[in-house]
Write a protein that holds these residues in place. Structure first.
Motif, short mmCIF file in Angstrom:
data_model
loop_
_atom_site.label_atom_id
_atom_site.label_comp_id
_atom_site.label_asym_id
_atom_site.label_seq_id
_atom_site.Cartn_x
_atom_site.Cartn_y
_atom_site.Cartn_z
N TRP A 181 42.02 49.53 33.27
CA TRP A 181 41.56 50.67 34.15
C TRP A 181 42.49 50.66 35.41
CZ3 TRP A 181 39.88 51.42 39.09
CH2 TRP A 181 39.18 52.74 39.40
N ILE A 182 42.93 49.59 35.64
CA ILE A 182 43.67 49.59 37.25
C ILE A 182 45.05 50.01 36.88
CG2 ILE A 182 44.70 48.01 39.05
CD1 ILE A 182 41.98 46.57 39.19
N ALA A 183 45.51 49.47 35.52
CA ALA A 183 46.87 49.80 35.31
C ALA A 183 47.00 51.16 34.97
CB ALA A 183 47.24 48.77 34.25
N GLU A 184 46.06 51.71 34.18
CA GLU A 184 46.13 53.08 33.85
C GLU A 184 45.91 54.06 34.99
OE1 GLU A 184 43.15 53.18 30.86
OE2 GLU A 184 44.33 52.18 29.27
N ARG A 185 45.06 53.76 35.88
CA ARG A 185 44.91 54.75 37.12
C ARG A 185 46.12 54.49 38.04
NH1 ARG A 185 40.73 57.87 38.57
NH2 ARG A 185 40.66 58.43 40.88
N TYR A 186 46.41 53.14 38.42
CA TYR A 186 47.29 53.13 39.52
C TYR A 186 48.78 52.67 39.15
CZ TYR A 186 42.89 53.52 41.84
OH TYR A 186 41.65 54.12 42.10
N GLY A 187 48.95 52.20 37.78
CA GLY A 187 50.27 51.93 37.51
C GLY A 187 50.08 50.62 37.12
N ALA A 188 50.70 50.18 36.09
CA ALA A 188 50.86 48.86 35.57
C ALA A 188 51.94 47.97 36.49
CB ALA A 188 51.51 48.44 34.16
N HIS A 189 52.71 48.62 37.52
CA HIS A 189 53.57 47.81 38.13
C HIS A 189 52.94 47.33 39.18
CE1 HIS A 189 53.09 51.87 40.09
NE2 HIS A 189 53.59 51.48 41.20
N ARG A 190 51.60 47.57 39.59
CA ARG A 190 51.03 47.15 40.78
C ARG A 190 49.70 45.84 40.28
NH1 ARG A 190 48.71 51.90 44.12
NH2 ARG A 190 48.53 50.37 45.86
N VAL A 191 49.93 45.38 39.03
CA VAL A 191 49.15 44.45 38.66
C VAL A 191 49.90 43.09 38.16
CG1 VAL A 191 47.33 43.80 37.10
CG2 VAL A 191 47.66 46.11 37.76
N LEU A 192 49.60 42.23 38.62
CA LEU A 192 50.38 40.80 38.25
C LEU A 192 49.44 39.89 37.92
CD1 LEU A 192 51.35 42.12 41.50
CD2 LEU A 192 53.15 40.11 41.17
N PHE A 193 50.14 38.89 36.82
CA PHE A 193 49.32 37.99 36.27
C PHE A 193 48.98 37.01 37.23
CE2 PHE A 193 49.50 33.90 33.93
CZ PHE A 193 48.19 33.96 33.39
N GLY A 194 47.93 36.42 37.48
CA GLY A 194 47.54 35.21 38.41
C GLY A 194 46.45 34.58 37.70
N THR A 195 46.27 33.48 37.95
CA THR A 195 45.32 32.61 37.55
C THR A 195 44.32 32.16 38.71
OG1 THR A 195 46.10 30.34 37.62
CG2 THR A 195 46.27 31.70 35.73
N GLY A 196 44.69 31.83 39.91
CA GLY A 196 44.16 31.24 41.10
C GLY A 196 43.68 29.76 40.72
N ALA A 197 44.30 29.01 39.72
CA ALA A 197 43.99 27.81 39.15
C ALA A 197 44.52 26.85 40.31
CB ALA A 197 44.31 27.70 37.81
N VAL A 199 41.57 26.49 41.52
CA VAL A 199 40.20 26.68 42.15
C VAL A 199 39.34 27.76 41.06
CG1 VAL A 199 39.29 28.03 44.25
CG2 VAL A 199 41.19 26.80 44.35
N THR A 200 39.99 28.50 40.57
CA THR A 200 39.55 29.56 39.43
C THR A 200 40.09 29.01 38.10
OG1 THR A 200 40.86 31.47 40.14
CG2 THR A 200 38.52 31.34 40.92
N ASP A 201 39.41 29.57 37.19
CA ASP A 201 39.67 29.44 35.63
C ASP A 201 40.99 30.00 35.29
OD1 ASP A 201 39.39 28.54 32.77
OD2 ASP A 201 39.04 30.61 32.79
N ASP A 202 42.02 29.24 34.44
CA ASP A 202 43.22 29.51 34.15
C ASP A 202 43.35 30.23 32.86
OD1 ASP A 202 43.07 27.12 32.98
OD2 ASP A 202 44.66 26.38 34.30
N ALA A 203 42.51 29.48 31.80
CA ALA A 203 42.37 29.82 30.47
C ALA A 203 41.83 31.22 30.35
CB ALA A 203 41.37 28.76 29.74
N GLY A 204 41.11 31.91 31.03
CA GLY A 204 40.61 33.14 30.86
C GLY A 204 41.61 34.24 31.25
N PRO A 205 42.14 34.15 32.22
CA PRO A 205 43.42 35.23 32.56
C PRO A 205 44.45 35.14 31.49
CG PRO A 205 42.39 33.94 34.66
CD PRO A 205 41.86 33.68 33.47
#
Length: 235
Positions: A181-197, A199-205
């Motif tokens: 939804w974010i990529a389609e509405r605001y552009g895929a160029h504004r979304v970056l893969f990150g896990t936060g691991a 501290v947060t899960d890495d396998a899910g992302p």
């Protein structure tokens, strides 16, 4: 072949958990396990202790797959004058007790913007109102918001719509089609893969990245293309 870059990783021990990424070898092993080519890393000491100590630990990193991300604190009691040299830094204003809209912060942000350095900023370190003030008062560096989650989506959408200098990582965008939804509405160029691991899960992302319902070119941008452009100082 699609390059996968984790824009949001932590190296080092955590005060509340025993994690495999407490040292460099453990972190590299996790990257191999999850098929992540490279990761932008802060050191846990820089968040949970003295940022200067954590930043010094990053100087000891030898594996080129790990890209150091220093944590900065502005002002006379901070990490010192910014000398540049890193394409990406992290700010933790709430954790380290300084105002993100204060004069010392504005000076630092202007220096980062002038040098083309981008900023990682966690959603729980700042308010939406502060982000509006920051992004509306140039010069402002490109800011990648991390840890947003579903409870922040309304405020996040408003921010992305109003300020093109704001980006978002995928670490907690785990709801149904949130990334799409974010990529389609605001552009895929504004979304970056990150896990936060870790501290947060890495396998899910990482699994989400493999199952994105987006055109291949957009998925490749999210996986690593956007991060590589950010790290290279491109537009």
């Amino acid at each position: 072949m699609t390059v996968v870059v984790d824009i949001n990783r932590t190296l080092g021990p955590l005060p509340h958990d025993d994690v495999p990424t407490r040292d460099e070898a453990g972190l590299v092993a996790e990257l191999d396990r999850l098929r992540i080519d490279t990761a932008c890393v802060i050191h846990s000491y820089a968040v949970h202790g003295d940022p200067r100590d954590g930043n010094e630990q990053l100087d000891l990193v030898g594996d080129r797959r790990l890209r150091p991300v220093p944590v900065l604190v502005p002002g006379p009691l901070g990490t010192g004058p910014w000398a540049g040299g890193a394409p990406l830094v992290r700010l933790c204003p709430r954790q380290h007790g300084w105002s993100v809209t204060g004069p010392h912060a504005r000076e630092l942000l202007a220096e980062l913007a002038a040098g083309g350095t981008a900023v990682l900023l966690s959603w729980d370190e700042v308010t939406a109102g502060e982000l509006h003030l920051l992004a509306a008062a140039p010069p402002t560096p490109r800011i990648v918001l991390t840890g947003t989650g579903y409870r922040a989506l309304r405020e996040l959408a408003e921010l992305l719509e109003a300020h093109p200098s704001l980006y978002v990582d995928t670490s907690t965008l785990c709801g149904h089609r949130q990334v799409e939804w974010i990529a389609e509405r605001y552009g895929a160029h504004r979304v970056l893969f990150g896990t936060g691991a870790p501290v947060t899960d890495d396998a899910g992302p990482r699994y989400l990245l493999d199952t994105l319902d987006l055109p291949p070119d957009d998925a490749a941008l999210i996986a690593g293309g956007n991060a590589l452009r950010l790290l290279g100082g491109g537009p």
